[in-house]
Write an enzyme that holds these catalytic residues in place. Structure first.
Site: not given
Ligand code: GLA
Length: 413
Positions: A42, A73, A141-142, A191, A241
């Site tokens: 993405d 929260s 974080g899952a 997302d 990442y």
């Molecule tokens: C995370 C990021 C998304 C995407 C995925 C991997 O969820 O927030 O934007 O890059 O990793 O596909």
């Protein structure tokens, strides 16, 4: 060993319940998301196929006496409190803050929302005298997108409370900007888009460059999707990442030198890549692009398989995606590999793969429902023996995107 069904599963049978009208609250809900296929594509303008789920983040908004805009929260400590009365002048002033980091997401969205309205020449509304209490049924974080669920939720409720009526696509951009610019994660658009545009019973076939999208009906019968949390945690902020994002950018710079007419990396076809590939000297970049090009093809094929109801084909593409993420993009790690290999060694599993950013988090599994209990017991025993971690199991419904939950007896807005 007891079966550890996660919170999201329990929540499915507990939806609804009495709501207190006397307090004149408004309630907003943003789902989490699963991603069927199209991983790490993405941020290159490639293809993805996510879907919103029925676990997510809820915000309950109620009136307070002072002029502040206060976020708290239920799941994380502390609060973040803004001056609501100065917002209309474009000023974001924090009165007090005691959160353990989650407030950064709130601050990021509020800032991006004010910036977006200013850039459009729009009036910024005053938002004061409001308490916003947030709670989540998503494991953090899952890989189920707990952070985008929070950012889209805040963007949506600011828009609703302030009556700014921005289109959902603008809210998606605001949520993304909050995470990219204020939290420091180079995450892509998948997302927030899935969380804003989810549709019950459908996956979204999304072109992440143009945001063109179509809805693909999901019918898994006679199989079902089981999500397994590996128990291995990572945060996008400290994971590799951003490194992968940087490598994709580096690959794109080299490829663009050879093919200047190519609009973005995700537009590279398998044929196009086969002619360029020998010219790229860095083997790491070659592996990364091998994954990206192959994954885009798999998303296309997965859509065709779903449309034809060919679940074995669809599931085999999931497994191929995992292998590619493991060997070429190198974002799986021993725990996710152990969880996927364990699942695949169980008869009655059609396919499995890691989901989301990787390095930890969850896997997606296509399983025969009649074998569910045996599958759960098998995975628990084997996976725990291999890794020392306890897995959690979820069955989610595919649900609508972010929305206001109308309280019983309240008029339609
Ligand atoms: C995370 C990021 C998304 C995407 C995925 C991997 O969820 O927030 O934007 O890059 O990793 O596909």
């Amino acid at each position: 060993m007891p079966i550890r069904w996660g919170k999201g599963h329990q929540q499915m049978s507990q939806s609804g319940g009495p709501l207190d009208q006397g307090r004149r609250t408004r309630v907003f809900f943003a789902p989490g998301r699963i991603n069927l296929i199209g991983e790490h594509t993405d941020y290159t303008g490639g293809l993805v196929m996510p879907a919103a789920i029925d676990a997510g983040t809820t915000a309950t908004v109620s009136a307070r006496e002072d002029a502040s805009l206060a976020f708290a929260s239920r799941d994380y400590p502390g609060e973040i409190v803004f001056r609501g009365d100065v917002l209309a002048s474009g000023r974001i002033e924090i009165i007090r803050r005691s959160d353990d980091g989650w407030g950064q997401y709130v601050l990021g969205v509020l800032t991006a929302w004010v910036e977006a309205l200013s850039a459009m020449g729009r009036k910024i509304p005053e938002l004061s005298g409001l308490s916003i209490n947030i709670e989540s049924t998503l494991p953090q974080g899952a890989g189920l997108s707990s952070s985008a669920s929070l950012t889209v939720l805040i963007a949506y409720l600011l828009d609703a409370l302030g009556r700014t009526e921005l289109p959902r696509s603008a809210l998606v951009r605001i949520a993304k900007m909050a995470e990219n610019d204020h939290v420091g994660v180079a995450s892509g658009i998948m997302d927030p888009f899935a969380i804003a545009f989810g549709r019950e019973g459908h996956a979204i076939f999304l072109h992440t460059d143009t945001l063109d999208h179509t809805y693909v009906p999901l019918a898994f019968h006679p199989y079902e999707l089981i999500v397994i949390d590996s128990g291995k945690r990572r945060t996008l902020v400290d994971s590799a990442y951003n490194t992968r994002f940087g490598e994709a950018e580096r690959a794109w710079r080299e490829i663009r030198r050879i093919r200047p007419e190519l609009p973005y990396l995700g537009a590279l076809t398998p044929q196009g890549w086969s002619t360029i590939r020998p010219m790229i000297k860095d083997p790491v970049l070659v592996r990364r692009v091998d994954h990206l090009v192959g994954e885009n093809e798999r998303v296309r094929e997965a859509r065709r398989a779903l449309e034809k109801g060919d679940l074995p084909k669809f599931a085999s593409l999931l497994t191929a995606s995992h292998r590619s993420l493991r060997d070429l993009y190198e974002v799986t790690g021993p725990e996710l590999d152990a969880l996927v290999d364990t699942a695949l060694s169980f008869p009655g599993v059609l396919g499995a793969r890691m989901m989301g950013a990787g390095f930890g988090g969850v896997t997606l599994n296509v399983v025969e429902p009649s074998k569910r209990d045996a599958f759960v017991a098998f995975v628990c025993e084997r996976y725990t023996r291999l890794t020392g971690l306890l897995p959690r199991f979820y069955r989610f419904q595919i649900a609508d995107g972010v929305r206001e939950i109308r309280l019983p007896g309240t008029p339609a807005r």
